[in-house]
Enzyme design. Structure first.
Site, short mmCIF file in Angstrom:
data_model
loop_
_atom_site.label_atom_id
_atom_site.label_comp_id
_atom_site.label_asym_id
_atom_site.label_seq_id
_atom_site.Cartn_x
_atom_site.Cartn_y
_atom_site.Cartn_z
N ASP A 36 48.89 52.17 43.76
CA ASP A 36 48.19 51.53 44.89
C ASP A 36 48.49 52.36 46.14
OD1 ASP A 36 46.96 48.44 45.31
OD2 ASP A 36 47.71 49.39 47.15
N ASP A 55 46.62 56.91 46.88
CA ASP A 55 45.36 56.59 47.55
C ASP A 55 44.25 57.18 46.66
OD1 ASP A 55 43.04 56.61 49.05
OD2 ASP A 55 43.94 57.50 50.84
N VAL A 56 43.42 56.31 46.09
CA VAL A 56 42.44 56.80 45.11
C VAL A 56 41.41 57.76 45.71
CG1 VAL A 56 42.61 54.86 43.50
CG2 VAL A 56 40.96 54.76 45.40
N TYR A 148 29.12 48.71 50.09
CA TYR A 148 29.85 48.10 48.96
C TYR A 148 28.93 47.97 47.75
CZ TYR A 148 32.80 44.79 46.39
OH TYR A 148 33.57 44.18 45.42
N LYS A 152 29.27 49.86 44.07
CA LYS A 152 29.47 49.09 42.83
C LYS A 152 28.35 49.37 41.81
CE LYS A 152 33.38 47.31 43.86
NZ LYS A 152 34.57 47.66 43.06
N THR A 183 41.11 36.25 45.45
CA THR A 183 42.04 37.31 45.88
C THR A 183 41.95 37.43 47.41
OG1 THR A 183 40.44 39.13 45.86
CG2 THR A 183 41.54 38.62 43.76
N1 NAD Z 1 37.72 39.36 44.47
C1 NAD Z 1 36.44 39.36 44.13
O1 NAD Z 1 35.73 38.35 44.27
C2 NAD Z 1 35.83 40.59 43.50
C3 NAD Z 1 34.55 40.46 42.97
C4 NAD Z 1 33.95 41.56 42.39
C5 NAD Z 1 34.62 42.77 42.34
N2 NAD Z 1 35.87 42.87 42.91
C6 NAD Z 1 36.50 44.18 42.82
O2 NAD Z 1 37.75 44.05 42.16
C7 NAD Z 1 38.62 45.08 42.60
C8 NAD Z 1 39.94 44.45 43.05
O3 NAD Z 1 39.67 43.65 44.19
P1 NAD Z 1 40.56 42.41 44.60
O4 NAD Z 1 39.66 41.25 44.73
O5 NAD Z 1 41.76 42.32 43.74
O6 NAD Z 1 40.93 42.86 46.09
P2 NAD Z 1 42.31 42.98 46.85
O7 NAD Z 1 41.95 43.38 48.23
O8 NAD Z 1 43.13 41.78 46.63
O9 NAD Z 1 43.03 44.19 46.08
C9 NAD Z 1 42.58 45.50 46.20
C10 NAD Z 1 43.74 46.44 45.99
O10 NAD Z 1 43.26 47.79 46.15
C11 NAD Z 1 44.19 48.47 46.95
N3 NAD Z 1 43.56 49.59 47.64
C12 NAD Z 1 42.71 49.55 48.70
N4 NAD Z 1 42.37 50.78 49.06
C13 NAD Z 1 43.00 51.63 48.22
C14 NAD Z 1 43.05 53.04 48.09
N5 NAD Z 1 42.38 53.84 48.93
N6 NAD Z 1 43.78 53.57 47.09
C15 NAD Z 1 44.48 52.77 46.25
N7 NAD Z 1 44.50 51.44 46.33
C16 NAD Z 1 43.76 50.88 47.32
C17 NAD Z 1 44.74 47.43 47.92
O11 NAD Z 1 45.98 47.84 48.51
C18 NAD Z 1 44.87 46.23 47.01
O12 NAD Z 1 46.13 46.20 46.35
C19 NAD Z 1 37.88 45.81 43.72
O13 NAD Z 1 37.28 46.96 43.20
C20 NAD Z 1 36.83 44.82 44.15
O14 NAD Z 1 35.73 45.45 44.71
C21 NAD Z 1 36.49 41.82 43.49
#
Ligand code: NAD
Length: 241
Positions: A36, A55-56, A148, A152, A183
């Site tokens: 992360d 950092d991805v 976004y 996706k 989340t």
């Molecule tokens: N929560 C939802 O409703 C939902 C729905 C559809 C898709 N998603 C996707 O699921 C995935 C996880 O999201 P989440 O809901 O757990 O969000 P979140 O914000 O709780 O977690 C995201 C994580 O990614 C990390 N991150 C951010 N930028 C980064 C970077 N540059 N390099 C490495 N790590 C980085 C953050 O520190 C965090 O730990 C994401 O791709 C999000 O788009 C989430």
């Protein structure tokens, strides 16, 4: 379903869906390398999870990680790309190129760099299971958030590309499209935005990160050995309508 003897590399694993994946896959017996952008590891509920700051969107960071893995002879049997951001709700008419680049850098290029590392390491050495995390907003249209949604949608077809490209190499690639999941990403959004998505969710409730992680475990494990290029909704029925 187990991942005994397998190493899983997970991005965005500090919190939310990525963290749940780290814990669920570790419980299933995987050696988990959780990564992360956060400086420090969280207090994972499962012991033995290794943490690496990454950092991805940073190509040099991926190269350094690849060098470490090669030096230690560590394979990547499973890749889960959960890192993602949704910092702006901008529509096509008002999105800035700066925001566009940052969001695509993390959500799209970050996935590419993860798949690049894992395939480079495992081609000819496989098997490898790639599980990318997209979104319902990669499958259907929604209002605003052009960057976004674009990122996706790209992740879905990048996954299909990898599935076809490596189908004969023992490398599978599948993508999960979560609906509204409880989340931090969702908690910081305007409540009316979440209420609108919830109103369109047939199950009438928000999903849990663990419910996404269990679907990831299926796609990561040999239980899905003939599944590649699949787009799996974990959305309470949102995209079934
Ligand atoms: N929560 C939802 O409703 C939902 C729905 C559809 C898709 N998603 C996707 O699921 C995935 C996880 O999201 P989440 O809901 O757990 O969000 P979140 O914000 O709780 O977690 C995201 C994580 O990614 C990390 N991150 C951010 N930028 C980064 C970077 N540059 N390099 C490495 N790590 C980085 C953050 O520190 C965090 O730990 C994401 O791709 C999000 O788009 C989430």
């Amino acid at each position: 379903m187990d991942l005994i003897g397998k190493t899983a590399l997970i991005t965005g694993a500090y919190r939310g869906i990525g963290r749940a994946c780290a814990e669920v896959l570790a419980r299933a017996g995987a050696q988990v390398i959780a990564t992360d952008i956060a400086a420090e590891a969280p207090d994972y509920a499962v012991p033995g999870i290794r943490y690496h700051r990454l950092d991805v969107a940073d190509e040099a960071g991926w190269s350094a990680l690849e060098a470490d893995l090669r030096r230690d002879g560590t394979p990547v049997d499973v890749l889960v790309t959960a890192a993602g951001i949704a910092p702006t709700k901008a529509a096509p008419h008002d999105v800035t190129l700066a925001d566009w680049d940052v969001i695509l850098g993390v959500n799209q290029t970050g996935v590419l760099l993860g798949m690049r590392l894992a395939t480079r390491l495992m081609l000819g050495r496989g098997p490898l299971s790639i599980v990318n995390i997209s979104s319902i907003w990669g499958q259907v249209g929604g209002m605003g958030q052009i960057a976004y949604h674009a990122s996706k949608g790209a992740v879905i077809n990048m996954t299909r590309n990898a599935a076809v490209t490596y189908a004969k190499d023992g490398i599978r690639a599948n993508v999960i499209c979560p609906g509204l999941i409880d989340t931090e990403m969702v908690r910081v959004q305007p409540p009316q935005m979440n209420a609108a998505t919830l109103a369109l969710t047939p199950m009438g409730r928000i999903g849990l990160p663990e419910e996404v992680a269990k679907a990831v475990l299926f796609l990561a494990s040999d239980a899905s050995s003939f599944v590649t290029g699949a787009v799996l909704p974990v959305d309470g029925g949102f995209t079934a309508q």
